[in-house]
Structure formats: C-alpha cells, structure tokens
Design an enzyme around this catalytic site. Structure first.
Site, PDB file in Angstrom:
ATOM      1  N   PRO A   1       5.878  12.544  -4.492  1.00 20.76           N
ATOM      2  CA  PRO A   1       5.394  13.301  -3.332  1.00 20.76           C
ATOM      3  C   PRO A   1       3.944  12.993  -2.960  1.00 20.76           C
ATOM      4  O   PRO A   1       3.557  13.147  -1.803  1.00 20.76           O
ATOM      5  CB  PRO A   1       5.529  14.771  -3.768  1.00 20.76           C
ATOM      6  CG  PRO A   1       5.995  14.768  -5.170  1.00 20.76           C
ATOM      7  CD  PRO A   1       6.348  13.384  -5.588  1.00 20.76           C
ATOM      8  N   LYS A   2       3.171  12.528  -3.934  1.00 18.65           N
ATOM      9  CA  LYS A   2       1.770  12.214  -3.632  1.00 18.65           C
ATOM     10  C   LYS A   2       1.676  10.981  -2.721  1.00 18.65           C
ATOM     11  O   LYS A   2       1.077  11.044  -1.647  1.00 18.65           O
ATOM     12  CB  LYS A   2       1.026  11.956  -4.949  1.00 18.65           C
ATOM     13  CG  LYS A   2      -0.475  11.894  -4.816  1.00 18.65           C
ATOM     14  CD  LYS A   2      -1.118  11.928  -6.210  1.00 18.65           C
ATOM     15  CE  LYS A   2      -2.602  12.200  -6.118  1.00 18.65           C
ATOM     16  NZ  LYS A   2      -3.183  12.505  -7.433  1.00 18.65           N
ATOM     17  N   THR A   3       2.302   9.883  -3.137  1.00 19.91           N
ATOM     18  CA  THR A   3       2.212   8.667  -2.326  1.00 19.91           C
ATOM     19  C   THR A   3       3.045   8.801  -1.051  1.00 19.91           C
ATOM     20  O   THR A   3       2.655   8.287  -0.005  1.00 19.91           O
ATOM     21  CB  THR A   3       2.676   7.435  -3.127  1.00 19.91           C
ATOM     22  OG1 THR A   3       4.002   7.667  -3.627  1.00 19.91           O
ATOM     23  CG2 THR A   3       1.746   7.161  -4.295  1.00 19.91           C
TER      24      THR A   3
ATOM     25  N   GLY B   1      14.019   5.789   3.262  1.00 23.12           N
ATOM     26  CA  GLY B   1      12.660   5.253   3.361  1.00 23.12           C
ATOM     27  C   GLY B   1      11.689   6.279   3.897  1.00 23.12           C
ATOM     28  O   GLY B   1      12.080   7.280   4.492  1.00 23.12           O
TER      29      GLY B   1
ATOM     30  N   GLU C   1       8.007   4.660   7.812  1.00 23.95           N
ATOM     31  CA  GLU C   1       7.936   4.563   9.271  1.00 23.95           C
ATOM     32  C   GLU C   1       8.214   5.872   9.998  1.00 23.95           C
ATOM     33  O   GLU C   1       7.710   6.094  11.099  1.00 23.95           O
ATOM     34  CB  GLU C   1       8.903   3.466   9.756  1.00 23.95           C
ATOM     35  CG  GLU C   1       8.404   2.096   9.329  1.00 23.95           C
ATOM     36  CD  GLU C   1       9.420   0.991   9.491  1.00 23.95           C
ATOM     37  OE1 GLU C   1       9.469   0.409  10.568  1.00 23.95           O
ATOM     38  OE2 GLU C   1      10.158   0.704   8.520  1.00 23.95           O
TER      39      GLU C   1
ATOM     40  N   GLY D   1       0.844  -1.194   0.000  1.00 25.17           N
ATOM     41  CA  GLY D   1       0.000   0.000   0.000  1.00 25.17           C
ATOM     42  C   GLY D   1       0.875   1.238   0.000  1.00 25.17           C
ATOM     43  O   GLY D   1       0.415   2.374   0.009  1.00 25.17           O
TER      44      GLY D   1
ATOM     45  N   GLY E   1      10.388  -4.139   4.770  1.00 23.22           N
ATOM     46  CA  GLY E   1      10.374  -3.775   6.177  1.00 23.22           C
ATOM     47  C   GLY E   1      11.517  -2.808   6.391  1.00 23.22           C
ATOM     48  O   GLY E   1      12.357  -2.621   5.499  1.00 23.22           O
TER      49      GLY E   1
ATOM     50  N   ARG F   1      15.779  11.978  -1.448  1.00 23.45           N
ATOM     51  CA  ARG F   1      14.954  12.306  -2.617  1.00 23.45           C
ATOM     52  C   ARG F   1      13.596  11.624  -2.499  1.00 23.45           C
ATOM     53  O   ARG F   1      13.505  10.444  -2.170  1.00 23.45           O
ATOM     54  CB  ARG F   1      15.649  11.838  -3.895  1.00 23.45           C
ATOM     55  CG  ARG F   1      14.755  11.982  -5.130  1.00 23.45           C
ATOM     56  CD  ARG F   1      15.477  11.630  -6.413  1.00 23.45           C
ATOM     57  NE  ARG F   1      16.415  12.673  -6.766  1.00 23.45           N
ATOM     58  CZ  ARG F   1      17.467  12.487  -7.563  1.00 23.45           C
ATOM     59  NH1 ARG F   1      17.711  11.296  -8.053  1.00 23.45           N
ATOM     60  NH2 ARG F   1      18.276  13.487  -7.842  1.00 23.45           N
TER      61      ARG F   1
ATOM     62  N   GLN G   1       1.817   8.439   2.884  1.00 16.06           N
ATOM     63  CA  GLN G   1       2.406   7.548   3.890  1.00 16.06           C
ATOM     64  C   GLN G   1       2.677   8.289   5.196  1.00 16.06           C
ATOM     65  O   GLN G   1       2.433   7.759   6.279  1.00 16.06           O
ATOM     66  CB  GLN G   1       3.711   6.952   3.372  1.00 16.06           C
ATOM     67  CG  GLN G   1       3.510   5.680   2.585  1.00 16.06           C
ATOM     68  CD  GLN G   1       4.832   4.999   2.310  1.00 16.06           C
ATOM     69  OE1 GLN G   1       5.643   5.491   1.533  1.00 16.06           O
ATOM     70  NE2 GLN G   1       5.061   3.877   2.941  1.00 16.06           N
TER      71      GLN G   1
END
Lengths: 756, 218
Positions: free
Chosen positions: A647-649, A717, A720, A477, A515, A643, A653
């Site tokens: 930017p949308k997804t 990443g 998280e 997702g 992960g 980087r 998150q």
C-alpha cells in the site's frame, strides 16, 4: 461475482506497507541508470536533428565535423551501415534511423557525431552543414492536406464500433441530450531521466545498457536489426529514471548508439538532450473528441456516441484509443457507438503515454457526464450510480470484480461530498476565492503479458535459507523490486529480509514489457507458477530421504511455511528447508513454463470475463476572482485495483498519477510553431509540469478485493488508473466554481478570462 | 493549515512566479553564473546545437585542458579538463561520480543540485574550473559511513521518491533548505523546494520527509 477458491491465503509480507528495498541505494546516489553503466573508456555520441518538418536532405557536408578535435566518427544517411527493418512489432516507428534522406518531422535524427569527450562531440555536432528541399508541413488535426485513416484496431479491440441504434435512441421522446467536443493538446512524458544508451561490441556480441521498459523486447529488436541471434545481444537496465510510456517501444537512438559503437570499435554513450526528449521518444498525440449522450428522465443512458480524432507522424504507429478506453467500458447503455480517426501529420511520432486512450477518453466522457448531470439537475455521483455497468457494454462480458460503487461511497464520505451546494459559483473560500467541487470516475483495464520468472532457494553462509527471485522485468520507479521481494517472500514462506529479487537484465527469464500496468500481475502470475515448480523440486528432494515426513504427498499437497515445507492440511508434518538443501547443489530452483498469458491466450474460464479496474476522484479547486488561476486544494482518490501488494508504493503511484493529471488539466501543452512544425517549448521551464507548491493535499484509498480470476496473486495494475478521470474531475470542479466550462485542456487563466 | 494566502506572489502555476521562492531560485542561479562570467558560452554553444545551427558557430576558443583541483566530499581530486566542462559533467564523466543527475542541463529541473560551500547550486549551470578551493558536497558525501543523513533516512521512511532520479538533487536541496532556516511551515517548504522537479509526483512525501528532518533531534 467471482469467489476465491484455488489460491493460497494472503500471507505477509504481501499487503504490508514496506519501505522500498532499493531506497537506501537511491538516497545515497548509488543506483545505476543506463548512462551510468560501469563501462570503461566510453566515448560520447551526440545526435543532430532535422530543423525542417517535411522535405528531403539534398546535401550534407561533414568535413569540418570530421576535422574537429576529438571526433572519431560521423554517421549520416550516406555512410550509415545498412540495417534490416524486421520484427516490426517492437519498433516505435516504421523506419530505421538514417535509412533514407526523407524528413518526416522536425527533430528527426539525421546524423550522429562521436568524439572522445562529450564537450567535443557537442561542439563538433554544430559544424554539420545540411541543405534541405523543404515542403510545407502538414500540422494539426484540421489540416486539409493530412491523410486520414480509420484504423480497425488490433490490441485495443475494435476501434470502429456500433451496437443498437444510437441515432434512433437520441431522437426518442423525452430524451435529454448533451453533445460537446473536448480537446487535449500534445503532452510530453518528460521523465526526469532522459533516454540513454551505452553500447559496446565484444567478439561479435553486443551489450547494451538502455533506459527501457522492456529489456527483452530491446534484445529481440537489436538482434533482428543487426542480424544477430538473440543470445548474441544482452540488454541491461537495472533502474529506470521514470518512463510513463516513452521508453516502451524501441526508438531509433538505441540503434544509432549500437551502430556508432560498431563504427568506432569502442563503447559509446548516448543520452538524448531534454530537447530531444520532445521529438525522439514520443508523446501523447493531440485529441479532439465529440461526445453525444442521451438520457431518459431518470438519468439512464439510452445512447452514447464517442467520436475521437488523434494524429501521428507518417512513420509513427500509434493510435490513441479514446473511446475504446472509456465509453466502451464505463456505463451501461443499450445503444453505443465509437469511432477513431488518425491524421498523418509532420509532428514527431506519438506513442503510449500513461493510460493511452483511457486518459483523454475519460477526460471527455467524464466531462460530458457532468454536463448531463447538470442538464438533468442530478447529483453527478447519483448519475453514475444510475448508469452502473456490471459488465462491459462493448462485449457484454461481466467484470471479474468491480467495486466502483464502493469507490464512490468512500470517496464521497472522505471528501465530504454531501456538503456540496450544486449551484455553480455558490461556494467561497475565506479569502473570497471561488471554490468548486467536482468528481469523476477512473478506469483502466487489467493486462498481463507473457512472462517467465524463477525462484531459487539456497543455503546462506550462516546456514540459513535465502531465496532469490528473478525475471527480466523492469522497475520504472513503480516499486517492482520491492513488491516482487514481498511476493517471493510470501511464495516461499521466508522472512522479507532473507529474500532478494533481480530484474532488468535480458539474461534472466523473459519478463514482459513494463507497460499497460501489467508488470505486477504478469510477473506475479509467473512467480506463482515458478513457486509451484520449486515446491515440486523441493518435495522430490525431501522425499529422497527415507522416512521423510512428506512421503507419499504430491506437490499440490504441500506448502512453504515459516522456513519449512509442510503438508497443507497438517503443518506439523514437514521438514526444514535448510535440511532439504543441505549437502545438495548450490541451489534448487523453480522456473515456470513460458507463460503465454497475453490477452489472446487466456485460459477458457478467463475468456468469460472482462478484467477492469475502477476508481473515483473527488477534487476541490479554488479560483481567484481577479486573475482566474486554478489551484487544486485537495483530492480524494479511491481505487479498486484488486489485491494491493504494497500500500505504501501503490499509494505513491496513485498520488503521482493524480499530480501528472493535475499538470495535464492545468499546465501541460507542447506547443508547435504553426509555420515550421518545430517544438517551441522543448524545455522544462516552458513545458510546465507540477512543482512542489502546486500540490496541497492528496489522499488515496484502496477498496479492492483480490481478483483471483485474473491471476493467482489477485492483483491488477496500479500505475495508470490514477491519471484517468482526474482531468475531468478538475474541469468539473472548475465549472462548479466559476460556471465556466473549458472544453480544451489545459484550463489556463486566459481561457477562463475569455468572454463566454 | 499553513496554506499561503492566495496572492499572485504565490501563484506557482506560472514559471516566472516560481522564482519568488526563497533559497537559490533558477533566476538567481542563472544570474550568479552570468555574474561569474562563464555561463554564456555554454548556453550559446548548447543552443546552437539544439537548433541544428546552419550558421557556423564561432570557432572554439578552447585553450585545451587546464588543471583544476576540486574538493569533493572532503577529498581532493585533480583533473585536467577543458574550461567548458560543467561541474555536473566533471562529476559524472570525468570522476565517475554518477550520484549527481543530469535532468535537463539547463538549470530548469534541479536534478543536478549539489552543495557548494553549503549552498545549493545547479551543477549544470556552473563550470568545474570555477570551483578550486570550494567545498563541494554531493549525494555520495552526505551519509556518515553506514549512518544515513537524517534527510536521507526520512526520504526512505516517507517514500519520498519513486524512480529516484531527482532524489539526489531533492535531498541536497533539502539539506541546504534546513540549514538556510527560512522554512517554518509546509507551505514554505513547498515553495523553497520548488526548483526541484519530481515527475513521479512524490511532492507530498518530500514535504513530509523534509518536515521530519527539520525537527531538532533530542
């Protein structure tokens, strides 16, 4: 500070806010999650769980189960085929299911019932008669019967650490100290999709559709346990309905589904119930953390001690690295110590949950920093700026990049922090509710695991060129399909629309576990290398034509650009990709070498740095005077994650992580019966997570620069980091609103109503 | 801003208060199922399983398969199924229509929301045999060929999902919400979408998508 040198410049569509490539399939209900595998004639397996938390099974009577209509098989410890516990690193637990009669926790799987329909399997499973010899369960961090361990730490770095002399520094003259204990309850992931497996055997080969964060690790674990070669096992998982860590390691139900399929000779479908999601695939363990801070008159930290306790079952393997994930990293201090203690209890096994360690660790440390700012009469942002670290305190290595100061600056500006009256209880909403403003730092390390990827170029039916990237990675997702499509398009210089990306199949080049927020960085690095191989192959083929404009050039001297392969220093010198591909094989591909880019295998130049992301949250809460329910009115979150590919997804998150953190701060707690050790609120009405009206305004911003020391794409990443620090920012805002410091999550109305 | 007044009635951090939401709330949905007289056996059966019952449950009264014809997305499907099969499991396990999702099986999450005669219903809380003659619309039936329903298009545009698992239920719920016509403000959209949990946390984008799809098209 690192400089960009050997990388290609950013090229669209990387960096663009693209819609998800799987969006249309998702909004029309056409994506396939594990339980929806296109497998004919699957029969249904249902798990039976232990009702006691500790003891032994003394007898099981399955006769009436077996006689129940439609039942095909009942697996119990008595008749469970002997499997081998090997390749331990992939397993969530230190034992295999139904391997013995011992009960380690309530909810442990003790039998599998397989029947022709789900309803008949469900009914029959209620007929199993079980007798136990029960022992009093060990529950909670304070249980004197709990076995205590002080783990050394492997993947996390040292878990028992001291540099300098913390005690001496704390007793220095003029040192202002804060010492407080903060606790967090067991929290349960609860992705919307329950874990599910569809398994079938064909000619000695096993195929498994599994809801997982790691198809290749599943393949290896299943092969090892069933005594097969890896190529005799295929694991598929094109879509995951959320995971947050609970689908990372190998949990027992996948083995049971495969064993059941073997037993009945038919495809078997097994989906955990929502109740079993509380015991069958982990949770964030309970934590209790004592933080001691000492600062001089200017607010500079002279000492920091972080003592952390968490629990796990006797068969679990999880340690919540609270101090190692926060105090080891965040602030400059000459004297630093942190410890981690694990209690063995009869609660189901714990596991990674979104920012394991960093999340509870930042809750405790960032709360204590707020208390220190108050003790020093300093602005909380100012205190953090004074203690800015340009290198990781625990290892002394500089950060590859760090823009945390810019996160504070932009966040404060967007939020309007300068208008804050520092006096607790001084701000009111027009309706009279108390208003509080709080902030906290967010942080999460940059990880990448060994990954392989391939990119193929081929001619389409219309004569145009098309690219297909692929790796056995996963889209939880997170937007992996979309960002890797963007990356492939950038790497081969083709329009987004002419590119596809495939993932979620162990037959593809082995991607790592999704992960540790490692997917984009790890697979991105592998794809960048694969693109290099592809360039080599395409150049070789182009140069086979006599008089090629690329004659004499080496692969390093050419780039893909606008559907052509061209000389890097003279783009007018080149050939169309379609011309190179014409009359050749079905496709030309680039596949990188197996890339051992795990933490222990970084190239020498990377060993000189700490790779870490930072961010800042600013939060406004309103607290009703009469019944002190806390509402989060607005959040401004600014992140530096290197980087940003999309930017949308990526913004989605961070927003989602903030919302999960709001739930952690105000709502979420898995309750256990203190007598039986059973989960009391194992459902989505009683385990309360944020729903739509809980969310008002969340703004997210990114301020990162490409981290080209970390990988060729420059990304770290993003999954998280958003959930680190947010609970502290809310707790700090609640203090600012009410003058009440709740050091025990979640911050519920009853805790705020307790006499101080 | 269209924030609701901070009264206890909108105190959505408490599960009980969520039922204040208009539309079909959890409480209402359960009440309807119970009124129809069929929910109890499902709930007690599942409850027995989950608690690893030590007492033998009452013997199944299942009379064996019965025939029912369901009208789903305009097509008639005749099934021979046991009366205890939920509408959700009938769709997924008997008809292979997996667009409708199972997220809790207890009417607590909204992932299984479908439209029955235009009203949103948790398909895990109702039995398939209760719906002969009803018009059932699932996520697979909303688009008109290649042309997406405006709510579907708005969900893509506003990135109103991540994993996508709650999305079919969110979209069915939103389609009904718009038809109900009670939501005028963002705050009302939020309240009336409160029965659909999104663990990925796309709520703000869901509200933006519903708001856009609500606008009368010119």
């Amino acid at each position: 500070m690192a400089s960009a040198s050997d990388s290609s410049p950013p090229v669209a569509p990387v960096g663009e806010p693209r819609d998800r490539v799987d969006g249309r399939a998702k909004v029309t209900g056409r994506v396939v999650y594990a339980a929806e595998a296109p497998v004919r004639n699957a029969v249904h397996a249902v798990l039976v769980s232990s009702t006691i938390a500790r003891g032994e099974i003394t007898a099981m009577d399955a006769a009436s189960v077996e006689r129940s209509p439609g039942v095909l098989a009942v697996l119990t410890p008595k008749n469970m085929p002997k499997l081998e516990y090997v390749d331990a690193k992939f397993h969530a637990e230190k034992r295999l299911p139904l391997g013995d009669l011992r009960i380690y926790y309530a909810g442990q799987h003790i039998a599998v019932v397989v029947a022709d329909t789900l309803e008949r399997a469900l009914y029959a499973s209620t007929l199993l008669r079980v007798s136990y010899r029960e022992e009093p369960p060990v529950l909670g961090l304070g249980d004197p019967a709990a076995k205590i361990e002080w783990p050394k730490g492997e993947m996390t770095g040292p878990l028992q650490f001291e540099k300098g002399d913390v005690d001496a520094a704390l007793s220095g003259t003029g040192v202002v100290t804060v010492k407080q204990t903060y606790s967090t309850p067991i929290e349960t992931h609860n992705p919307m999709e329950m874990s599910a497996t569809v398994a079938y055997w064909e000619n000695g080969k096993l195929t498994v559709w599994d809801s997982t964060q790691a198809v290749v690790n599943r393949q290896k674990a299943l092969a090892a346990v069933f005594g097969l070669k890896p190529d005799q096992v295929r694991v598929l998982c094109p879509f995951v309905g959320g995971a947050f860590g609970c689908k990372g390691d190998q949990w027992p139900h996948t083995f049971l589904a495969a064993a059941a399929a073997q037993a009945v000779g038919k495809p078997v479908k097994l989906m955990l119930t929502r109740q079993q999601m509380f015991t069958g695939c982990g949770h964030r363990p309970v934590t209790e953390q004592t933080i001691t801070l000492g600062a001089d008159g200017q607010g500079r930290l002279v000492a920091l001690r972080h003592e952390s306790k968490s629990d796990d079952s006797e068969v679990g393997k999880h340690i919540e690295p609270c101090g190692a994930g926060s105090s080891a990293i965040m602030y400059a201090t000459p004297n630093l110590a942190y410890t981690h203690r694990v209690s063995r209890t009869n609660i189901a096994s714990a596991t990674f949950m979104r920012a394991p360690g960093e999340n509870p660790g930042t809750y405790a440390l960032e709360s204590a920093m707020d208390e220190l700012a108050i003790a020093l009469k300093m602005d909380p942002v100012e205190l953090r700026l004074v203690n800015y670290a340009d290198r990781a305190p625990h290892n002394g290595l500089p950060f590859s990049t760090s823009n945390v100061k810019e996160c504070y600056r932009l966040g404060a500006e967007k939020f309007g922090w300068s208008r804050r009256n520092p006096e607790p209880g001084s701000m009111r909403a027009p309706d009279g509710a108390r208003v509080g403003w709080g902030m906290a730092t967010a942080t999460y390390p940059a990880h990448r695991f060994p990954n392989q990827a391939r990119i193929r170029l081929m001619l389409d039916r219309d004569g145009g060129v098309r690219a297909i990237g692929a790796a056995a990675t996963q889209d939880l997702g997170t937007g992996a399909y979309t960002v890797f499509t963007q990356m492939t398009a950038m790497l081969v210089g083709l329009p987004f629309e002419r590119v596809k990306f495939e993932l979620g199949d162990s037959n593809l080049p082995p991607g790592g576990v999704s992960g540790g927020s490692a997917t984009t960085a790890g697979v991105g690095q592998a794809m960048s290398e694969a693109a290099g191989k592809l360039r080599q192959a395409m150049l070789k083929r182009a140069q086979e034509n006599s008089g090629s404009p690329l004659a004499g050039l080496t692969p390093d001297q050419v780039v893909f650009q606008g559907g052509r392969i061209v000389a890097a220093n003279d783009p007018s010198r080149g050939v169309e990709l379609s011309a190179v591909l014409k009359g050749g094989p079905a496709y030309i591909e680039g596949l990188n070498e197996a890339n051992p880019a795990g933490a222990d295998n970084l190239p020498a130049k990377q060993k000189a740095y700490t790779f870490q992301s930072f961010g800042a949250h600013f939060v406004e809460v309103a607290v009703d005077e009469r019944l002190p329910i806390v509402r989060v009115k607005r959040v401004v979150s600014v992140m530096d994650v290197g980087r940003v590919i999309n930017p949308k997804t990526a913004g989605s998150q961070v927003q989602g992580a903030v919302i999960m953190g709001m739930g952690q701060a105000l709502l979420e707690e898995t309750h256990y019966d203190p007598r039986t050790g059973r989960v009391v609120n194992d459902n989505l009405a009683d385990y309360v997570v944020c729903v739509n009206p809980d969310v008002r305004s969340i703004e997210t911003y990114f301020v990162g620069e490409p981290d080209l020391l970390f990988n060729a794409i420059g990304c770290r990443g993003v999954g998280e980091i958003g959930i680190t620090g947010i609970a502290a920012a809310i707790a700090n805002a609640v203090y600012h609103a009410t003058g009440r410091r709740v050091r025990d999550l979640p911050i519920t109305a009853e805790k705020l109503m307790r006499p101080a | 801003m269209d924030e609701p007044a901070d009264s206890l009635a909108s105190a959505s951090f408490f599960t009980g208060a969520r039922d204040v939401a208009a539309g079909i709330s959890r409480r209402e949905a359960i009440a309807r199922t119970l009124k129809a007289g069929a929910g109890l056996s499902v709930l007690s059966q599942v409850g027995g399983l989950l608690r690893g019952a030590t007492e033998p449950p009452p013997s199944p009264s299942a009379p064996g398969p019965v025939t029912v014809t369901l009208n789903i997305n305009g097509d008639a499907h005749t099934l021979a199924i046991e009366p205890r099969v939920t509408l959700l499991d009938a769709l997924r396990e008997h008809l292979g229509m997996y667009g409708t999702k199972k997220g809790c099986d207890h009417g607590q999450c909204g992932a299984c929301t479908v439209l029955v005669n235009g009203e949103r219903v948790n398909s895990c809380l109702t039995l398939a045999v209760m719906h002969p003659g009803d018009d059932i619309t699932t996520i697979e039936g909303l688009a008109d060929g290649d042309a997406l329903h405006p709510v579907q298009a708005a969900f893509i545009k506003h990135d109103a999902f991540q994993c996508g698992y709650c999305t079919p239920g969110q979209i069915c719920s939103a389609v009904a919400l718009i038809k109900e016509g009670h939501a005028k403000t963002d705050a009302e959209i939020r309240e009336q979408m409160a029965g659909n949990i999104c663990r990925c946390g796309a709520y703000q984008h869901i509200v933006a998508a519903v708001r856009e799809a609500m606008q009368p098209t010119g």
